[in-house]
Design a protein around this motif. Structure first.
Motif, PDB file in Angstrom:
ATOM      1  N   THR A  92       0.984  -1.259  -0.052  1.00  0.00           N
ATOM      2  CA  THR A  92      -0.015   0.016   0.143  1.00  0.00           C
ATOM      3  C   THR A  92       0.954   1.260   0.158  1.00  0.00           C
ATOM      4  OG1 THR A  92      -1.602  -1.308   1.100  1.00  0.00           O
ATOM      5  CG2 THR A  92      -1.797   1.280   1.158  1.00  0.00           C
ATOM      6  N   SER A 109      -6.828   2.024   5.279  1.00  0.00           N
ATOM      7  CA  SER A 109      -5.778   0.734   5.496  1.00  0.00           C
ATOM      8  C   SER A 109      -5.750   0.477   7.031  1.00  0.00           C
ATOM      9  CB  SER A 109      -4.282   1.332   5.209  1.00  0.00           C
ATOM     10  OG  SER A 109      -4.325   1.711   3.782  1.00  0.00           O
ATOM     11  N   ALA A 156      -5.800  -2.085   0.361  1.00  0.00           N
ATOM     12  CA  ALA A 156      -6.047  -1.709   1.694  1.00  0.00           C
ATOM     13  C   ALA A 156      -7.612  -2.118   2.279  1.00  0.00           C
ATOM     14  CB  ALA A 156      -6.079  -0.071   2.012  1.00  0.00           C
TER      15      ALA A 156
END
Length: 544
Positions: A64, A229, A423
Motif C-alpha cells: 500500500t 488501511s 487496503a
C-alpha cells in the motif's frame, strides 16, 4: 498572478525512425521498472514480513505504501510535464527509484521498508505518468494500437517476471535482492533516454507551480488512504480517530477544489471533469486498478497460504493471468489500429473482467489448478482490454496543453483504486481469516493435539496474527489453515466483483469518438517529436 503565454517552442531536430524506436525502448524500460517495483515483492512478501517480524497489517502496508505514493504523486508529475522538460522529469523519476530501491534492500524492520517503499512509489508515479505522456508525443492515438503489443508485453513481462524473479531470488539467495534487481534496468533506461530522446519544450516566461494544490492533494488523499488501511485494525471504524482522519481528508479535498478553481496552473484542472470522456474513463480506471493491483497481491497469498507453493512456484502459477493480459491486449491493439473501432473492445473487456472476478470468488484451496488458470486468464484478458485503452481514449480528446494532467489523471485514479482496493481487501482478508479461525476453532485444536508441542507453538503464532509459513506447519494443522486462507481469498474476489459492474456501465456510456491520426505535438503545432514520415512505416520497422 497568471502564467505568461507560452512563447515559441524550442526548436529541435526531428528524430529519425531509429531514434524514435530507441526512445520508445527507453520509455518502455522505464515502465518495466515501475511495474517491477510493484510486483517483484508480491510472491516474497510472506517471507519478507515474517523475516522482519511483521503482521498482516505490515504485509498490506508494504504494498500500500508504494501505491499510496504513486497515487499521490502521479497527478503532480503529470502537471509538471505540462510545464517543464519531460525528458528531465522522467530521468529524475528514475533516479529517485534507483536510490530508494538500493536503500530498501538494507531494511532492518518493516517500518524502514515501508518508508523506502514510499520513495519507490514517488519514482514509480513519475515513470507511470511520464511514459504515457511522452509516448503520446511520439505516436498518434489511431496508430498507437499497433504498439499495444509492446505495451502489453512490457506489462506482462514486468508483472510475470517480477513475482517469478522475486520468488527465485528469495528462495535461492536472499529476499533483499528483490530491491536490487531493478536498478540495472533503471540505469540503462536513464542512459538510453539521455542519448535518444529529444522533446520540444514550450518556453514560458513565468511558470506558476501550484504548491498549495500539491500539499492539499497529498494530505487529503494520504489521510483517506491511511484511514482505509488502518481502520478496523489499529482503531475502530466508528471512532474519534476515524472522525479526525476522514474529516481532515474531506476538508483538505474541499479546499483543494476551491484552490484548483482559482489556480493559474492547477495540479488537477477541475474543468477536465466536465469532459464526459475523462470522467467516465476515471470511473472505469478505479475498478481496473483494484483488479490489476489487488489480484497480484492476494493471488500470491492464495498460492502460498492456500496451496502451499513456494515463492518461486507462486510466481509461475500467476503466468496464466499475465498471458491472458498480453495476448488479448496485443490482438485488440492491432484490431483498434486496423479498424479505428475501440468502444466494443473496452466494453467487452469490462464484461470479461467482471466475469473473471466472479469466477475467482468460487475457488477453494483444492480447486483444480487448471480451472483456476482459466479464471485467471479471463481476468487478465479483461484488464488487458481496458487498462491501456482508457489512457488512449482520454489522450485522444485532451487538449495538448493539458495532456499531462489528463493522462496522469486516469493513471492517478487507477492507482488510487488499486491502493484503496488493496487496503480494504486486505482488511477484509484479515477479518475473514480471524472469523474463520474462530469458527473452526475445534478443528484447529484437534489438529494441534495430534502434534503436541510443535502444534501448540504454531497455533500460538497464528493467534498472534503473524502471517504463517504454511509449508513449515505440522501436516494436520496445515490442511486446516490452507482451507481457511483459500476461502478467505475467494471472499476477497467476491467483494471486489461489484466494481466490475461499475466499469461495464462507465465504458458503455463513453462517447464513441473517432481516434485522431495526429500526435499531441502535431495537434499543438510543435516541431515533430517523432518521425516526419508516415507512422505506418514506423510500425513496419517495429515488426521487422
Amino acid at each position: 498572478m497568471t502564467t505568461a503565454p507560452p512563447s515559441a517552442s524550442t526548436p529541435t531536430r526531428s528524430m529519425s525512425h531509429r531514434e524514435v524506436l530507441q526512445a520508445l525502448t527507453g520509455l518502455l524500460m522505464g515502465m518495466f521498472v515501475a511495474i517491477l517495483a510493484g510486483t517483484v515483492v508480491s510472491t516474497s512478501l510472506p517471507v519478507i514480513v515474517a523475516d522482519l517480524g511483521g503482521d498482516q497489517t505490515a504485509y498490506t502496508w508494504v504494498v500500500t505504501a508504494t501505491l499510496l505514493a504513486t497515487a499521490v504523486s502521479t497527478p503532480i508529475w503529470g502537471k509538471l510535464a505540462d510545464l517543464f522538460n519531460r525528458k528531465l522529469l522522467v530521468q529524475l523519476a528514475l533516479v529517485i527509484f534507483v536510490v530508494s530501491s538500493a536503500i530498501a534492500g538494507f531494511s532492518q524492520d518493516t517500518t524502514m521498508l515501508i518508508t523506502l517503499r514510499v520513495f519507490q512509489g514517488l519514482g514509480a508515479g513519475g515513470l507511470a505518468a511520464l511514459s504515457q505522456i511522452i509516448i503520446a508525443d511520439i505516436i498518434s492515438p489511431r496508430d498507437r494500437g499497433r504498439y499495444m503489443g509492446l505495451f502489453g508485453g512490457v506489462m506482462a513481462l514486468g508483472t510475470v517476471a517480477g513475482p517469478l524473479v522475486g520468488g527465485f531470488l528469495t528462495d535461492t539467495i536472499d529476499w533483499r535482492w528483490n530491491f536490487f534487481i531493478g536498478i540495472p534496468f533503471a540505469v540503462a533506461a536513464i542512459i538510453m533516454l539521455q542519448m535518444t530522446l529529444r522533446t520540444s519544450t514550450v518556453r514560458r516566461d513565468r511558470v506558476r507551480i501550484d504548491y498549495l494544490g500539491m500539499v492539499l492533494l497529498a494530505i487529503g488523499v494520504s489521510l483517506l488512504l491511511i484511514w482505509v488501511s488502518l481502520a478496523g485494525d489499529s482503531f475502530a471504524w466508528a471512532s474519534v480517530t476515524t472522525l479526525a482522519m476522514v474529516g481532515g481528508a474531506v476538508i483538505c479535498l474541499a479546499v483543494l477544489i476551491a484552490v484548483e478553481l482559482r489556480a493559474a496552473e492547477p495540479i488537477v484542472p477541475m474543468s477536465m471533469f466536465r469532459d464526459r470522456t475523462f470522467s467516465l474513463a476515471v470511473l472505469a480506471s478505479v475498478s481496473v486498478g483494484v483488479a490489476m493491483f489487488g489480484t497480484s497481491v492476494f493471488l500470491s497469498q492464495y498460492m502460498q497460504l492456500a496451496r502451499g507453493a513456494t515463492a518461486t512456484e507462486s510466481g509461475l502459477m500467476t503466468i496464466p493471468m499475465m498471458t491472458g493480459l498480453f495476448v488479448v491486449s496485443t490482438i485488440v491493439g492491432g484490431l483498434i489500429s486496423r479498424t479505428g473501432a475501440w468502444k466494443r473492445y473496452v466494453v467487452g473487456g469490462s464484461v470479461l473482467l467482471t466475469v473473471g472476478l466472479v469466477l475467482m470468488s468460487t475457488i477453494h484451496y483444492d480447486t483444480p489448478f487448471a480451472l483456476v488458470s482459466v479464471y485467471m486468464a479471463m481476468l487478465g484478458g479483461g484488464v488487458g482490454m481496458v487498462m491501456q485503452n482508457m489512457v488512449l481514449v482520454v489522450q485522444n480528446t485532451a487538449e495538448p496543453s493539458r495532456l499531462g494532467a489528463a493522462s496522469s489523471g486516469v493513471t492517478f485514479f487507477r492507482s488510487l483504486g488499486g491502493t484503496v482496493g488493496i487496503a480494504v481487501l486486505g482488511s477484509v482478508l484479515a477479518d475473514t481469516v480471524v472469523n474463520e479461525m474462530e469458527r473452526r476453532q475445534s478443528e484447529l485444536l484437534a489438529a494441534v493435539a495430534t502434534d503436541g508441542s510443535g502444534g501448540a507453538a504454531a497455533m500460538q503464532r497464528l493467534s498472534d496474527g503473524t502471517v504463517p509459513a504454511v509449508r513449515d506447519l505440522p501436516e494436520a494443522l496445515r490442511g486446516v489453515v490452507e482451507s481457511i486462507y483459500g476461502d478467505a481469498v475467494a471472499h476477497v474476489f467476491l467483494v471486489a466483483a461489484p466494481l466490475g459492474l461499475v466499469s461495464i456501465v462507465a465504458t458503455a456510456l463513453l462517447p464513441n469518438l473517432p481516434l485522431s491520426r495526429q500526435t499531441s505535438a502535431e495537434r499543438a503545432g510543435s516541431p515533430p517529436q517523432g518521425p516526419e514520415l508516415d507512422p505506418q512505416r514506423v510500425g513496419d520497422d517495429v515488426r521487422r
